[in-house]
Design a protein around this motif. Sequence first.
Motif, PDB file in Angstrom:
ATOM      1  N   GLN A  34      -6.420 -48.282   2.640  1.00  0.00           N
ATOM      2  CA  GLN A  34      -6.998 -47.329   3.916  1.00  0.00           C
ATOM      3  C   GLN A  34      -8.351 -47.826   4.010  1.00  0.00           C
ATOM      4  OE1 GLN A  34      -8.609 -44.645   4.231  1.00  0.00           O
ATOM      5  NE2 GLN A  34      -9.109 -44.321   1.998  1.00  0.00           N
ATOM      6  N   ASN A  77     -10.802 -46.022   5.931  1.00  0.00           N
ATOM      7  CA  ASN A  77     -11.281 -44.858   6.597  1.00  0.00           C
ATOM      8  C   ASN A  77     -11.751 -43.947   5.189  1.00  0.00           C
ATOM      9  OD1 ASN A  77     -13.002 -43.781   8.687  1.00  0.00           O
ATOM     10  ND2 ASN A  77     -11.408 -42.195   8.500  1.00  0.00           N
ATOM     11  N   SER A 117      -9.792 -39.877  11.921  1.00  0.00           N
ATOM     12  CA  SER A 117      -8.708 -41.281  11.813  1.00  0.00           C
ATOM     13  C   SER A 117      -9.678 -42.372  12.044  1.00  0.00           C
ATOM     14  CB  SER A 117      -7.726 -40.891  13.078  1.00  0.00           C
ATOM     15  OG  SER A 117      -8.671 -41.044  14.309  1.00  0.00           O
ATOM     16  N   LYS A 137      -9.007 -38.884  16.246  1.00  0.00           N
ATOM     17  CA  LYS A 137      -8.428 -37.702  15.912  1.00  0.00           C
ATOM     18  C   LYS A 137      -9.018 -37.239  14.716  1.00  0.00           C
ATOM     19  CE  LYS A 137      -3.562 -38.189  17.556  1.00  0.00           C
ATOM     20  NZ  LYS A 137      -3.858 -39.480  18.246  1.00  0.00           N
ATOM     21  N   TRP A 189      -6.292 -40.862   6.051  1.00  0.00           N
ATOM     22  CA  TRP A 189      -5.697 -41.477   7.268  1.00  0.00           C
ATOM     23  C   TRP A 189      -5.299 -42.816   6.796  1.00  0.00           C
ATOM     24  CZ3 TRP A 189      -4.366 -39.611  12.035  1.00  0.00           C
ATOM     25  CH2 TRP A 189      -4.890 -38.174  12.297  1.00  0.00           C
ATOM     26  N   ASN A 239      -3.752 -44.948   9.394  1.00  0.00           N
ATOM     27  CA  ASN A 239      -3.842 -45.754  10.636  1.00  0.00           C
ATOM     28  C   ASN A 239      -4.243 -44.741  11.543  1.00  0.00           C
ATOM     29  OD1 ASN A 239      -1.251 -44.617  11.647  1.00  0.00           O
ATOM     30  ND2 ASN A 239      -0.451 -46.299  10.396  1.00  0.00           N
ATOM     31  N   LYS A 240      -4.364 -44.895  12.922  1.00  0.00           N
ATOM     32  CA  LYS A 240      -4.830 -44.042  13.878  1.00  0.00           C
ATOM     33  C   LYS A 240      -3.912 -42.933  14.234  1.00  0.00           C
ATOM     34  CE  LYS A 240      -2.700 -46.867  17.709  1.00  0.00           C
ATOM     35  NZ  LYS A 240      -2.092 -45.597  18.112  1.00  0.00           N
ATOM     36  N   ASP A 241      -2.562 -43.030  13.599  1.00  0.00           N
ATOM     37  CA  ASP A 241      -1.666 -42.110  13.802  1.00  0.00           C
ATOM     38  C   ASP A 241      -1.195 -41.247  12.419  1.00  0.00           C
ATOM     39  OD1 ASP A 241      -1.645 -42.226  16.555  1.00  0.00           O
ATOM     40  OD2 ASP A 241      -0.510 -43.913  16.542  1.00  0.00           O
ATOM     41  N   GLU A 242      -1.384 -41.854  11.470  1.00  0.00           N
ATOM     42  CA  GLU A 242      -0.724 -41.376  10.112  1.00  0.00           C
ATOM     43  C   GLU A 242      -1.706 -40.972   9.146  1.00  0.00           C
ATOM     44  OE1 GLU A 242       3.688 -43.339   9.869  1.00  0.00           O
ATOM     45  OE2 GLU A 242       2.045 -44.859   9.743  1.00  0.00           O
ATOM     46  N   PHE A 243      -1.410 -39.897   8.308  1.00  0.00           N
ATOM     47  CA  PHE A 243      -2.049 -39.744   7.146  1.00  0.00           C
ATOM     48  C   PHE A 243      -1.263 -39.316   6.096  1.00  0.00           C
ATOM     49  CE2 PHE A 243      -1.929 -36.030   9.836  1.00  0.00           C
ATOM     50  CZ  PHE A 243      -1.644 -34.915   9.129  1.00  0.00           C
ATOM     51  N   LYS A 277       3.806 -38.551   3.716  1.00  0.00           N
ATOM     52  CA  LYS A 277       3.319 -39.216   5.034  1.00  0.00           C
ATOM     53  C   LYS A 277       3.596 -38.383   5.959  1.00  0.00           C
ATOM     54  CE  LYS A 277       4.904 -43.102   6.426  1.00  0.00           C
ATOM     55  NZ  LYS A 277       5.471 -44.567   6.368  1.00  0.00           N
ATOM     56  N   LYS A 297       3.154 -38.474  10.537  1.00  0.00           N
ATOM     57  CA  LYS A 297       3.151 -39.116  11.449  1.00  0.00           C
ATOM     58  C   LYS A 297       2.627 -38.241  12.770  1.00  0.00           C
ATOM     59  CE  LYS A 297       4.897 -42.742  14.566  1.00  0.00           C
ATOM     60  NZ  LYS A 297       3.712 -43.689  14.430  1.00  0.00           N
TER      61      LYS A 297
END
Length: 351
Positions: free
Chosen positions: A175, A177, A263, A268, A316, A318-322, A346, A348
């Motif tokens: 990841q 970030n 994110s 987000k 996070w 990606n932009k939609d999952e952590f 995980k 989403k």
Amino acid sequence: MRKLLNLIMLLLIVMSFLNCKDSSSTKDKRDEHKNDRQNNIEASSEKIDNTIFHYVTAINGLSVRKQPDINAEKISTLDYGTPVKIIEETHQTFQVKEGTKTIDGKWVLIDSKETTSIKGYVFDGFLTRENPMPYRLSNTDLNSTRSYNKDSDIDKYLILELISKKTYEELKQRQNNFITVREDTLEIKKNNGKIDLPTDQGVITLLDIREKDMGDASYHYLGAIDSLNVYVIRGDYIGYSEHLLINKATARKDTLAEKPIISPNWKKMITASIDGQTLAPTDLQLFDIEKNKYVLRLMINFQGWFHSQEEDSVFWINKDEFCMKIMSLQHAENEGFKEHCYQYIKIKVLY
């Protein structure tokens, strides 16, 4: 002439009989070879009742291999407590030394579907019929909530699924970030219990309080989020704490339950907190970031589990999952906190 025809017909009948006998003999030989091969396979493995669950007892995880051989290709690793079904038992024995203890066992073919579908060979010395994690969370348990600010169908907003520890660690390494708060202690320092934060609107001062009538308060500068142009401050009070985001341009203060996790596309933001100082489930808040403002979109109180408090255990991918590192509340209450009893999920975001 008639005698000649009768002789020819007799010869044809005899030849047909001989061909049938040869064909039958060849088929018998093929069946015999097939049975020999099957007997050889059965001599090295034995099918068993695959409706019974066994559970992994290896604290550091149990390797799954392509063949019943310690040098065979490794397919995956099963976490402690993972339920599996044994499909076949081989007669290939194996021995493992664990400290001063020697563990005997054999290679077995297993099937596991807790996270991803896994089929391969494992050493059964680290399998048991007695569940070592009776309060282990399933995918269904993850969606159990007590309250949130939307309707009752959580599936409209989030998809939660269990992942293995190996997958969690691989995603954490990849990841991009990992750090959203720039932890610079040289820029801002506390002096005599006072923190001065310069903004375009003037200096914001945060002062520690040590008075009985007003209650204790202590502030700690954590750093800055450059992309949001804010300072990040943790405030510790009696029985709880909170995080402040103070805008360097407008001096606006936003209060969050925990340090924000943003994110990779900076659209987000999530916070994960646990109410009070006793064992409690995770509160999850999700925000949209709109022109440096934080709009609360979803607030959930999960009923059956809580997340690890260690730094960077929520991140996070990606932009939609952590991802999150979690534990069953029942397990912690009844069995206590053990590192190898954590699970991994995980999440989403669908909206």
